[in-house]
Design a protein around this motif. Structure first.
Motif, PDB file in Angstrom:
ATOM      1  N   GLU A 159       3.859  11.213  16.998  1.00 18.23           N
ATOM      2  CA  GLU A 159       4.784   9.502  17.630  1.00 18.23           C
ATOM      3  C   GLU A 159       3.750   8.932  17.266  1.00 18.23           C
ATOM      4  OE1 GLU A 159       5.415   7.659  21.463  1.00 18.23           O
ATOM      5  OE2 GLU A 159       6.167   9.585  22.097  1.00 18.23           O
ATOM      6  N   ALA A 160       2.446   9.072  17.172  1.00 17.66           N
ATOM      7  CA  ALA A 160       1.696   7.915  16.936  1.00 17.66           C
ATOM      8  C   ALA A 160       2.122   7.384  15.362  1.00 17.66           C
ATOM      9  CB  ALA A 160       0.409   7.800  17.414  1.00 17.66           C
ATOM     10  N   GLY A 161       1.895   8.681  14.605  1.00 16.52           N
ATOM     11  CA  GLY A 161       2.139   9.014  13.016  1.00 16.52           C
ATOM     12  C   GLY A 161       2.959   7.977  12.367  1.00 16.52           C
ATOM     13  N   GLN A 162       4.328   8.091  13.485  1.00 16.59           N
ATOM     14  CA  GLN A 162       5.418   7.768  12.434  1.00 16.59           C
ATOM     15  C   GLN A 162       5.799   5.721  12.882  1.00 16.59           C
ATOM     16  OE1 GLN A 162       8.079   9.515  15.193  1.00 16.59           O
ATOM     17  NE2 GLN A 162       8.268  11.410  13.849  1.00 16.59           N
ATOM     18  N   LYS A 163       4.800   5.464  14.042  1.00 23.03           N
ATOM     19  CA  LYS A 163       4.455   4.106  13.903  1.00 23.03           C
ATOM     20  C   LYS A 163       3.937   2.949  13.234  1.00 23.03           C
ATOM     21  CE  LYS A 163       5.215   4.626  18.515  1.00 23.03           C
ATOM     22  NZ  LYS A 163       4.565   4.301  20.170  1.00 23.03           N
ATOM     23  N   PHE A 164       3.638   3.940  11.899  1.00 23.43           N
ATOM     24  CA  PHE A 164       2.858   3.957  11.008  1.00 23.43           C
ATOM     25  C   PHE A 164       3.222   3.690   9.575  1.00 23.43           C
ATOM     26  CE2 PHE A 164      -0.394   3.975  14.327  1.00 23.43           C
ATOM     27  CZ  PHE A 164      -1.397   3.120  14.381  1.00 23.43           C
ATOM     28  N   ASP A 165       3.495   3.184   8.676  1.00 22.96           N
ATOM     29  CA  ASP A 165       3.694   2.787   7.198  1.00 22.96           C
ATOM     30  C   ASP A 165       2.902   3.741   6.659  1.00 22.96           C
ATOM     31  OD1 ASP A 165       6.399   1.603   8.169  1.00 22.96           O
ATOM     32  OD2 ASP A 165       6.026  -0.236   7.557  1.00 22.96           O
ATOM     33  N   ILE A 166       1.627   3.817   6.666  1.00 24.08           N
ATOM     34  CA  ILE A 166       0.940   3.677   5.424  1.00 24.08           C
ATOM     35  C   ILE A 166       0.898   5.815   5.508  1.00 24.08           C
ATOM     36  CG2 ILE A 166      -1.077   3.637   7.500  1.00 24.08           C
ATOM     37  CD1 ILE A 166      -1.264   2.940   3.317  1.00 24.08           C
ATOM     38  N   LEU A 167       1.404   5.963   7.565  1.00 25.70           N
ATOM     39  CA  LEU A 167       1.511   7.034   7.044  1.00 25.70           C
ATOM     40  C   LEU A 167       2.586   8.392   6.689  1.00 25.70           C
ATOM     41  CD1 LEU A 167      -0.691   7.338  10.638  1.00 25.70           C
ATOM     42  CD2 LEU A 167      -1.915   8.183   8.299  1.00 25.70           C
ATOM     43  N   ASN A 168       2.607   9.335   6.146  1.00 28.81           N
ATOM     44  CA  ASN A 168       3.851  10.443   5.794  1.00 28.81           C
ATOM     45  C   ASN A 168       3.434  10.777   6.288  1.00 28.81           C
ATOM     46  OD1 ASN A 168       6.468  11.182   5.111  1.00 28.81           O
ATOM     47  ND2 ASN A 168       6.006  10.862   2.724  1.00 28.81           N
ATOM     48  N   ILE A 169       3.574  11.616   7.354  1.00 27.63           N
ATOM     49  CA  ILE A 169       3.471  13.237   7.375  1.00 27.63           C
ATOM     50  C   ILE A 169       4.672  14.102   7.283  1.00 27.63           C
ATOM     51  CG2 ILE A 169       3.193  15.039   9.844  1.00 27.63           C
ATOM     52  CD1 ILE A 169       2.024  12.180  11.319  1.00 27.63           C
ATOM     53  N   VAL A 170       4.086  14.797   6.485  1.00 33.07           N
ATOM     54  CA  VAL A 170       4.886  15.890   6.146  1.00 33.07           C
ATOM     55  C   VAL A 170       5.456  17.494   6.493  1.00 33.07           C
ATOM     56  CG1 VAL A 170       5.456  14.287   3.606  1.00 33.07           C
ATOM     57  CG2 VAL A 170       3.069  16.344   3.975  1.00 33.07           C
ATOM     58  N   ALA A 171       3.682  17.420   7.151  1.00 33.49           N
ATOM     59  CA  ALA A 171       3.880  18.686   7.143  1.00 33.49           C
ATOM     60  C   ALA A 171       3.378  19.156   8.335  1.00 33.49           C
ATOM     61  CB  ALA A 171       3.338  19.796   6.307  1.00 33.49           C
ATOM     62  N   CYS A 172       3.590  19.987   9.351  1.00 35.31           N
ATOM     63  CA  CYS A 172       2.693  20.364  10.353  1.00 35.31           C
ATOM     64  C   CYS A 172       2.444  21.697  10.586  1.00 35.31           C
ATOM     65  CB  CYS A 172       3.021  20.156  12.000  1.00 35.31           C
ATOM     66  SG  CYS A 172       5.014  20.145  12.388  1.00 35.31           S
ATOM     67  N   ALA A 173       1.231  22.432  10.663  1.00 30.73           N
ATOM     68  CA  ALA A 173       0.897  24.731  10.853  1.00 30.73           C
ATOM     69  C   ALA A 173       0.554  24.384  12.186  1.00 30.73           C
ATOM     70  CB  ALA A 173       0.618  24.712   9.739  1.00 30.73           C
ATOM     71  N   ILE A 225       0.469  -1.195  -0.183  1.00 35.94           N
ATOM     72  CA  ILE A 225       0.489   0.245  -0.042  1.00 35.94           C
ATOM     73  C   ILE A 225       0.903   1.250   0.054  1.00 35.94           C
ATOM     74  CG2 ILE A 225      -1.767   1.380   1.446  1.00 35.94           C
ATOM     75  CD1 ILE A 225      -2.815  -1.263   2.519  1.00 35.94           C
ATOM     76  N   LYS A 226       0.572   2.266  -1.085  1.00 35.14           N
ATOM     77  CA  LYS A 226       1.410   3.704  -1.299  1.00 35.14           C
ATOM     78  C   LYS A 226       0.855   4.654   0.310  1.00 35.14           C
ATOM     79  CE  LYS A 226       0.934   7.611  -3.552  1.00 35.14           C
ATOM     80  NZ  LYS A 226       0.219   8.576  -3.215  1.00 35.14           N
ATOM     81  N   PRO A 227       2.323   5.167   0.726  1.00 32.27           N
ATOM     82  CA  PRO A 227       2.047   5.644   2.125  1.00 32.27           C
ATOM     83  C   PRO A 227       1.153   6.677   1.880  1.00 32.27           C
ATOM     84  CG  PRO A 227       4.204   5.277   2.137  1.00 32.27           C
ATOM     85  CD  PRO A 227       3.351   4.466   0.442  1.00 32.27           C
ATOM     86  N   VAL A 228      -0.008   7.196   2.493  1.00 32.36           N
ATOM     87  CA  VAL A 228      -0.406   8.702   2.432  1.00 32.36           C
ATOM     88  C   VAL A 228       0.124   9.789   3.295  1.00 32.36           C
ATOM     89  CG1 VAL A 228      -2.294   7.999   4.366  1.00 32.36           C
ATOM     90  CG2 VAL A 228      -2.581  10.008   2.167  1.00 32.36           C
ATOM     91  N   ASN A 229      -0.116  11.386   2.546  1.00 33.80           N
ATOM     92  CA  ASN A 229       0.783  11.841   2.776  1.00 33.80           C
ATOM     93  C   ASN A 229      -0.279  12.303   3.739  1.00 33.80           C
ATOM     94  OD1 ASN A 229       3.343  11.311   1.671  1.00 33.80           O
ATOM     95  ND2 ASN A 229       3.191  13.440   0.005  1.00 33.80           N
ATOM     96  N   VAL A 230       0.395  12.871   4.931  1.00 27.38           N
ATOM     97  CA  VAL A 230      -0.190  13.720   5.630  1.00 27.38           C
ATOM     98  C   VAL A 230      -0.236  15.582   6.247  1.00 27.38           C
ATOM     99  CG1 VAL A 230      -1.259  13.274   8.073  1.00 27.38           C
ATOM    100  CG2 VAL A 230      -1.480  11.533   6.642  1.00 27.38           C
ATOM    101  N   GLY A 231      -0.882  16.010   6.469  1.00 27.93           N
ATOM    102  CA  GLY A 231      -0.133  17.282   6.932  1.00 27.93           C
ATOM    103  C   GLY A 231      -1.180  17.332   8.733  1.00 27.93           C
ATOM    104  N   VAL A 232      -0.924  17.815   9.672  1.00 25.61           N
ATOM    105  CA  VAL A 232      -1.068  17.584  10.933  1.00 25.61           C
ATOM    106  C   VAL A 232      -1.514  19.406  10.707  1.00 25.61           C
ATOM    107  CG1 VAL A 232      -1.026  18.217  13.121  1.00 25.61           C
ATOM    108  CG2 VAL A 232      -0.592  16.256  12.139  1.00 25.61           C
TER     109      VAL A 232
END
Length: 155
Positions: A22-36, A3-10
């Motif tokens: 922290e939790a987002g880093q534990k899931f390969d499917i989530l790629n947290i790319v930005a926070c605002a 499954i291709k990881p999905v890009n997430v912004g917080v």
């Protein structure tokens, strides 16, 4: 099939954001790319602490075409406006509870998501979380006997 990881912004880098980042880093499917955050320094601090590649304004995050999902951790009064802006920008949204303060905002969110083929989610943990589910199982199984009274508090 991978499954291709999905890009997430917080959006919203206050107290609760650390748990999500922290939790987002534990899931390969989530790629947290930005926070605002409304306070850019707070977004920068969380980005540095959790290795998020980009700290930016809310407008910049919403304009980023690579972000597919927004995790909305703003104050409850802003949940409706931020979620609607994310949906308008073509992004699915996951709100910290409550979904919105006003029922009309929540209904607009759901209608807009349906019209655009997007998804809306919301944190249910205070009433569907493990602690309360365990309590319910204990009551249902008779472990504590037959309850004769209950007290509840809500802030």
């Amino acid at each position: 099939m991978s499954i291709k990881p999905v890009n997430v912004g917080v959006i919203g880098c206050g107290n609760i954001s650390g748990i999500y980042l922290e939790a987002g880093q534990k899931f390969d499917i989530l790629n947290i790319v930005a926070c605002a955050d409304i306070d850019l320094a707070r977004a920068e601090a969380q980005a540095a602490k959790y290795g998020i590649p980009k700290a930016c304004s809310v407008a910049e995050l919403l304009a980023d075409p690579t972000i597919e999902i927004v995790i909305n951790l703003t104050i409850p009064a802003a949940h409706g406006d931020v979620a609607l802006a994310a949906l308008e920008a073509g992004k699915s949204v996951y709100n910290e509870k409550p979904l919105a303060i006003e029922r009309d905002d929540a209904q607009r969110m759901l209608a807009l998501a349906e019209a655009k083929g997007l998804r809306v989610g919301c944190a249910p943990d205070t009433f569907l979380g493990g602690g309360l589910q365990t309590c319910r199982a204990l009551i249902d199984s008779g472990v504590i006997g037959v309850p004769v009274a209950a007290t509840a508090f809500m802030m």
